[in-house]
Design an enzyme around this catalytic site. Structure first.
Site, PDB file in Angstrom:
ATOM      1  N   ALA A 263      -6.064  -0.468  -3.179  1.00 29.81           N
ATOM      2  CA  ALA A 263      -6.216  -0.229  -4.612  1.00 29.81           C
ATOM      3  C   ALA A 263      -7.072  -1.328  -5.208  1.00 29.81           C
ATOM      4  CB  ALA A 263      -4.862  -0.208  -5.313  1.00 29.81           C
ATOM      5  N   TYR A 264      -7.669  -1.010  -6.329  1.00 29.01           N
ATOM      6  CA  TYR A 264      -8.304  -2.029  -7.167  1.00 29.01           C
ATOM      7  C   TYR A 264      -7.224  -2.404  -8.165  1.00 29.01           C
ATOM      8  CZ  TYR A 264     -11.867  -4.224 -10.146  1.00 29.01           C
ATOM      9  OH  TYR A 264     -12.612  -5.116 -10.888  1.00 29.01           O
TER      10      TYR A 264
ATOM     11  N   ASP B 246     -14.759   2.179   4.109  1.00 30.62           N
ATOM     12  CA  ASP B 246     -14.765   2.248   2.655  1.00 30.62           C
ATOM     13  C   ASP B 246     -14.178   3.601   2.267  1.00 30.62           C
ATOM     14  OD1 ASP B 246     -15.343   2.510  -0.036  1.00 30.62           O
ATOM     15  OD2 ASP B 246     -17.456   1.938   0.168  1.00 30.62           O
ATOM     16  N   ILE B 247     -13.018   3.596   1.613  1.00 28.85           N
ATOM     17  CA  ILE B 247     -12.352   4.853   1.281  1.00 28.85           C
ATOM     18  C   ILE B 247     -13.118   5.664   0.245  1.00 28.85           C
ATOM     19  CG2 ILE B 247     -10.056   4.043   1.901  1.00 28.85           C
ATOM     20  CD1 ILE B 247      -9.503   3.748  -1.157  1.00 28.85           C
TER      21      ILE B 247
ATOM     22  N   TYR C 127      -6.367   0.680 -15.361  1.00 27.39           N
ATOM     23  CA  TYR C 127      -5.676   0.594 -14.068  1.00 27.39           C
ATOM     24  C   TYR C 127      -4.653   1.720 -13.936  1.00 27.39           C
ATOM     25  CZ  TYR C 127      -2.564  -0.993 -10.369  1.00 27.39           C
ATOM     26  OH  TYR C 127      -1.790  -1.048  -9.240  1.00 27.39           O
TER      27      TYR C 127
ATOM     28  N   LEU D 202       0.427  -5.599   0.106  1.00 28.05           N
ATOM     29  CA  LEU D 202       1.327  -4.587   0.649  1.00 28.05           C
ATOM     30  C   LEU D 202       0.932  -4.195   2.066  1.00 28.05           C
ATOM     31  CD1 LEU D 202       3.676  -2.613   0.354  1.00 28.05           C
ATOM     32  CD2 LEU D 202       2.077  -1.012  -0.733  1.00 28.05           C
TER      33      LEU D 202
ATOM     34  N   ASP E 164       3.848   1.477 -11.482  1.00 29.80           N
ATOM     35  CA  ASP E 164       4.594   1.760 -12.712  1.00 29.80           C
ATOM     36  C   ASP E 164       3.687   1.728 -13.940  1.00 29.80           C
ATOM     37  OD1 ASP E 164       4.218  -1.024 -12.517  1.00 29.80           O
ATOM     38  OD2 ASP E 164       6.001  -1.434 -13.714  1.00 29.80           O
TER      39      ASP E 164
END
Length: 171
Positions: free
Chosen positions: A65-66, A41-42, A130, A12, A107
């Site tokens: 995201a992971y 690194d967030i 997740y 994305l 989702d």
């Protein structure tokens, strides 16, 4: 106007980076180099705060995201560290520096049992790590920033990575 895209080397983030004018764009990821890029690194709030302080973005999009759904089940701590703590850290920085914030979610926060399209008002019920970790990221974001944007998406596809569409075409 500076737009910060976090997770810029992901599917994305990579495509989002092509939407904005390069002059107004700051790409952020763990492993990224080039013009208008930053490594960060967030999950490290201090490092993220320094980045925000140095760049002062107007808009922030968290496309990081992971996302390996199966691996999240094996690496629960990492899933929450990235998907929840990372979102919280970004929201804290965005709030502190007055940046608009868009948190990209999934989702997978739903259980998939509904027979009609999901609405943003439907009750969430994630089944796996997740989805649970991404939902926690949504909740953290909403708690910190009352006016953040949270977008839930599914089945992303793009040109720079293998995805659902490319797998079907290969078959």
């Amino acid at each position: 106007m500076k737009v910060m895209v976090i997770g810029a080397s992901g599917m994305l983030g990579y495509d989002l980076a092509r939407v904005f004018h390069k002059r107004d764009l700051l790409l952020v990821d763990l492993n990224i180099e080039g013009i208008n890029t930053a490594q960060c690194d967030i999950t490290d709030f201090a490092a993220l705060n320094r980045l925000f302080s140095n760049t002062k973005p107007y808009y922030v999009i968290n496309a990081s995201a992971y996302t390996d759904v199966d691996a999240c089940e094996e690496n629960v701590e990492l899933a929450y560290k990235v998907n929840s703590d990372g979102a919280r850290n970004i929201a804290r920085c965005a709030k502190e520096f007055g940046a608009a914030f868009l948190q990209v979610s999934t989702d997978y926060v739903f259980d998939g049992t509904k027979t009609t399209p999901y609405l943003e008002t439907d009750l969430v019920n994630p089944l796996g790590v997740y989805g649970k970790s991404k939902l926690e990221g949504e909740l953290q974001t909403a708690k910190i920033m009352k006016e953040a944007f949270i977008v839930r998406t599914a089945l992303l596809y793009g040109r720079n990575r293998s995805n659902f569409v490319t797998k079907i075409l290969q078959q």
